[in-house]
Design an enzyme around this catalytic site. Structure first.
Site, PDB file in Angstrom:
ATOM      1  N   ASN A  11       0.842  -1.208   0.000  1.00  0.00           N
ATOM      2  CA  ASN A  11       0.000   0.000   0.000  1.00  0.00           C
ATOM      3  C   ASN A  11       0.866   1.242   0.000  1.00  0.00           C
ATOM      4  OD1 ASN A  11      -2.468  -1.408   0.366  1.00  0.00           O
ATOM      5  ND2 ASN A  11      -2.178  -1.446   2.578  1.00  0.00           N
ATOM      6  N   ALA A 250       3.134  -0.319  11.691  1.00  0.00           N
ATOM      7  CA  ALA A 250       4.090  -1.337  11.209  1.00  0.00           C
ATOM      8  C   ALA A 250       4.936  -1.961  12.312  1.00  0.00           C
ATOM      9  CB  ALA A 250       4.995  -0.789  10.107  1.00  0.00           C
ATOM     10  N   ALA A 251       4.647  -1.645  13.580  1.00  0.00           N
ATOM     11  CA  ALA A 251       5.408  -2.277  14.663  1.00  0.00           C
ATOM     12  C   ALA A 251       5.195  -3.794  14.632  1.00  0.00           C
ATOM     13  CB  ALA A 251       4.971  -1.712  16.010  1.00  0.00           C
ATOM     14  N   GLY A 252       3.945  -4.208  14.398  1.00  0.00           N
ATOM     15  CA  GLY A 252       3.640  -5.644  14.314  1.00  0.00           C
ATOM     16  C   GLY A 252       4.331  -6.278  13.108  1.00  0.00           C
ATOM     17  N   ASP A 253       4.374  -5.553  12.005  1.00  0.00           N
ATOM     18  CA  ASP A 253       5.043  -6.075  10.798  1.00  0.00           C
ATOM     19  C   ASP A 253       6.534  -6.256  11.068  1.00  0.00           C
ATOM     20  OD1 ASP A 253       2.601  -5.851   9.499  1.00  0.00           O
ATOM     21  OD2 ASP A 253       3.034  -3.822   8.792  1.00  0.00           O
ATOM     22  N   SER A 292      10.275   3.362   9.317  1.00  0.00           N
ATOM     23  CA  SER A 292      10.591   3.145  10.747  1.00  0.00           C
ATOM     24  C   SER A 292      11.454   1.906  10.988  1.00  0.00           C
ATOM     25  CB  SER A 292       9.288   3.001  11.544  1.00  0.00           C
ATOM     26  OG  SER A 292       8.655   1.764  11.242  1.00  0.00           O
TER      27      SER A 292
END
Ligand code: RIB
Length: 302
Positions: A11, A250-253, A292
């Site tokens: 995305n 995006a911390a989980g990614d 990040s």
């Protein structure tokens, strides 16, 4: 080092920074707006490559400027994109993200080309899955395609990791059978099990419901608290590194990527969780999705 294939979404994120989330019917003034490369699948592939892993991205973008930027951004860090279809005249996936002063986010996605990923595309790229050791997926491409890849990957003896995000109600039980790891957050686990979860005991019970559907390991991410690993042998809590979050997008990614990368390097499950936690603790102190993601040196010195 083992090879990893990420099958999933890309995305272009449109990120609005705001002091607080608007309430229903309220108009508020945001602080800034920016375009940042994102998408759960692409974020995971980007992070694996940036951390030094061998990763292939399988998915789709359009021929619009967003698609071209997203593909280039992955290639810049060494993601292999042979499996990335560029669909003529189609619009690339988009995400509209609001981030507040606490670093919390809310996200609306418009599938675009992510919704066009098909079983035929997977068959065209079957050799890429065959040559991988670990296959990672999320739920931003059609569910039947995720299940098709899962079945193929299991048949080929691959390690299968599914990040069940965004979670939806009513996923049939057979979807979960044979998956090695799922990584829901607390909200996603509540949606998948149909029950609100409060506290470790509740989360453990929810994770056990997923084990009963045929998942081998459940890793529940609990934001700044830590994560809970549940399998048939144990339920173990891993506390998070304490940091001041700037943006949790995006911390989980980043966690999933770090976890998979460490497994690909022969680390144990516990070591892989610890590595993923360090990587995501750094990611939440920075703005944006792919912007990040830390380097291996940064994670090692954390
Ligand atoms: O997990 C974060 C990602 O979710 C964002 O980059 C956005 O694109 C959505 O897919």
């Amino acid at each position: 080092m083992q090879k990893i294939a990420v099958v999933g979404s890309l995305n272009m994120d449109c990120v609005i920074e705001t002091p607080a989330m608007p309430k229903a019917g309220e108009t508020i003034a945001g602080r800034s707006v920016a375009q940042v490369p994102g998408g759960k699948g692409a974020n995971q592939a980007y992070a694996i490559a940036k951390l030094g892993g061998d990763v292939q991205m399988i998915g789709a973008v359009g021929t619009d400027s967003c698609g071209i930027i997203l593909k280039k951004n992955l290639e810049c860090v060494g993601v292999r994109t042979e499996g990335l279809a560029v669909l003529e005249g189609e619009s690339t996936g988009q995400a509209f993200i609001t981030v507040d002063d606490q670093g919390e986010n809310s996200i609306i996605i418009i599938a675009g080309t992510n919704g066009l990923v098909s079983k035929e595309m997977i068959e065209e790229n079957r050799h890429l899955i065959e040559e991988s050791d670990i296959v990672i997926m999320q739920l931003e491409i059609p569910l039947e395609v995720v299940e098709y890849v899962k079945e193929l990957a299991i048949e080929l003896g691959k390690l299968v990791i599914v990040d069940p995000a965004p979670a939806v109600e009513g996923i049939p039980d057979h979807f979960w059978k044979g998956i090695d790891f799922i990584k829901p957050n607390e909200t996603e686990l509540a949606i998948l099990t149909g029950q609100e979860k409060n506290g470790l005991e509740d989360l453990k019970e929810g994770a056990e419901q997923m084990l009963n559907k045929g998942v081998k390991n459940v890793l529940v991410s609990m934001g700044g608290e830590g994560c809970l690993l549940v399998n048939k042998k144990e339920a173990r809590f891993f506390p998070a590194h304490k940091v001041k979050p700037v943006d949790t997008t995006a911390a989980g990614d980043c966690f999933t990527a770090g976890f998979a990368l460490a497994l690909s390097q022969g680390k144990t499950c516990e070591e892989a969780i610890a590595f993923g936690q360090k990587a995501s603790a750094i990611a939440v102190t920075r703005k944006g999705a792919q912007t990040s993601i830390p380097t291996m040196e940064e994670v090692e010195s954390c």
